[in-house]
Design an enzyme around this catalytic site. Sequence first.
Site, PDB file in Angstrom:
ATOM      1  N   LYS A  55       3.532  23.887  17.226  1.00  0.00           N
ATOM      2  CA  LYS A  55       4.156  23.335  18.442  1.00  0.00           C
ATOM      3  C   LYS A  55       4.998  24.404  19.121  1.00  0.00           C
ATOM      4  CE  LYS A  55       7.115  19.352  19.699  1.00  0.00           C
ATOM      5  NZ  LYS A  55       7.880  18.211  19.160  1.00  0.00           N
TER       6      LYS A  55
ATOM      7  N   SER B 116       6.746  13.675  21.154  1.00  0.00           N
ATOM      8  CA  SER B 116       6.614  14.862  21.969  1.00  0.00           C
ATOM      9  C   SER B 116       5.597  15.870  21.427  1.00  0.00           C
ATOM     10  CB  SER B 116       7.976  15.544  22.113  1.00  0.00           C
ATOM     11  OG  SER B 116       8.409  16.011  20.845  1.00  0.00           O
TER      12      SER B 116
ATOM     13  N   SER C  75       8.586  12.031  16.965  1.00  0.00           N
ATOM     14  CA  SER C  75       7.653  12.916  17.677  1.00  0.00           C
ATOM     15  C   SER C  75       6.467  13.445  16.888  1.00  0.00           C
ATOM     16  CB  SER C  75       8.408  14.097  18.272  1.00  0.00           C
ATOM     17  OG  SER C  75       8.928  13.716  19.500  1.00  0.00           O
TER      18      SER C  75
HETATM   19  N1  GLN Z   1      10.825  10.031  21.962  1.00  0.00           N
HETATM   20  C1  GLN Z   1      12.055  10.393  21.334  1.00  0.00           C
HETATM   21  C2  GLN Z   1      12.924  11.105  22.319  1.00  0.00           C
HETATM   22  O1  GLN Z   1      12.478  11.378  23.387  1.00  0.00           O
HETATM   23  C3  GLN Z   1      11.796  11.237  20.121  1.00  0.00           C
HETATM   24  C4  GLN Z   1      11.443  12.621  20.441  1.00  0.00           C
HETATM   25  C5  GLN Z   1      11.314  13.504  19.234  1.00  0.00           C
HETATM   26  O2  GLN Z   1      11.153  13.037  18.106  1.00  0.00           O
HETATM   27  N2  GLN Z   1      11.403  14.812  19.449  1.00  0.00           N
HETATM   28  O3  GLN Z   1      14.045  11.396  22.044  1.00  0.00           O
END
Ligand code: GLN
Length: 473
Positions: A72, A147, A171
């Site tokens: 990532k 994400s 995410s």
């Molecule tokens: N969707 C959650 C957020 O936007 C989790 C994102 C993540 O785990 N990086 O904070």
Amino acid sequence: MINLEQTRKKISESSALAVAENTFEKIEKTKNLNAYISLCKERALKQAADSDARIKAGKSLSVLDGVPIAVKDVMCIEGTKTTCASRILENFVAPYTATAVAKLEAAGAVVVGKTNMDEFAMGSSNETSYFGKVVNPIVPERIPGGSSGGSAVAVASGTVPFALGSDTGGSIRQPAACTGSVGIKPTYGRVSRYGLIAYASSLDQIGTFAAKAADVAPILNVICGQDPHDNTTSANTDFVSNGGFGSQLGKDIKGKIIGLPKEYFAEGLDPKCREVIENALAKLEKEGAILKEVSLPSIRYAIESYYIIATAEASSNLSRFDGIRYTRRSSESQNLFDTYSKSRGEGFGHEVKLRILLGSFVLSSGFYDAYYVQAQKVRRVITDDFKRAFAECDIIASPATPGLPQLIGECEKDHLSMVMSDLYTVSVNLAGLPGLVQPCGKIDEIPVGLQWIGKSFEEAKLLGVADFAERVF
Ligand code: GLN
């Protein structure tokens, strides 16, 4: 999808170099998915050739020697662009390599590229990337999740057997559910965060996507462990010498008590998804598992407390990005240059700005006690809820998401629907526990995910149960 065994077979039948070249062909053919932000082709081909030389000499470094992986774009790799899918880091070239990636490379893995993501890991749909949306290869009209959507799609589309992701509130697990792949978020402190660009430091954890639950074990065996660069990490040397993360693979599930939090199988969960999950759990019950209702009463405050803590930490972490600097020639005739910078306003996208504003608000002197301190208290109460529940069961099972992956554009129109995607995952980060998501069925060809939650440092148990379940589902 392609698994570790298939990849290793290909390496032994042809070569690591041929497998790497084929990986780049597959990436090119699936370019429309937009799973990768940048590729490290030259570097990867060199690593693959080195791996072939080692294998030929009988000096293979590990089962991962020559195996292609994707990373990532929130993790630094020396000499490569690391953008966090943000305009503000569009041209940032990392001066060092994240520990998790360095360890994989030291085990012979070949990093082929950096995957697309929501900007600064903020989002659940992979629609906030400065480099464009990621397409779900299973259901193109729906989101791939986020994400770490690019990493999920890199695995789900079969370009690589593994892709590293990061998980702050879901995410890794939510995109795994949306793409029918396996995704694990290890216990907080298992994997060093050194070189992982921070979103919310007390919640962030690196994990991996894979085609099969058993494939996760060799990756965790390599990336976990103490790192002097990250003093929240814990040692696992003894553990690895005792069979490591694969020590419970191949065991059956007879007599295992699976806790089902009643608050997770209640309002908010799509009834069709609930049916698929319950059918899957019934199959495990037939194999001798014991299903038992447990309760996590404070979980209803999880989303609120997560968004306060995560945005508070994000507003402080992101304050280090103070603008984009450019140098340009100010006069054609004379050799003069001047530097100008673009503001954070131009560098950050909408979602990131929203989080910074929210985080600054909850930390401001008038509201700190009312929001931030309260959220920290709730975090503790949620952690205690899990402790009580684990006194009654061996492992917890829950839905991974409240429903099927949203249609593209839906999260942009309805921000709350994006926020609620992590309803079942954020508490696991708040409590620092390990969580694994695997596919457990389908609705009209759309995958439905099941989440396993374990006590701290019980990843091996999660892998054992998920591996067994994979054969039964
Ligand atoms: N969707 C959650 C957020 O936007 C989790 C994102 C993540 O785990 N990086 O904070």
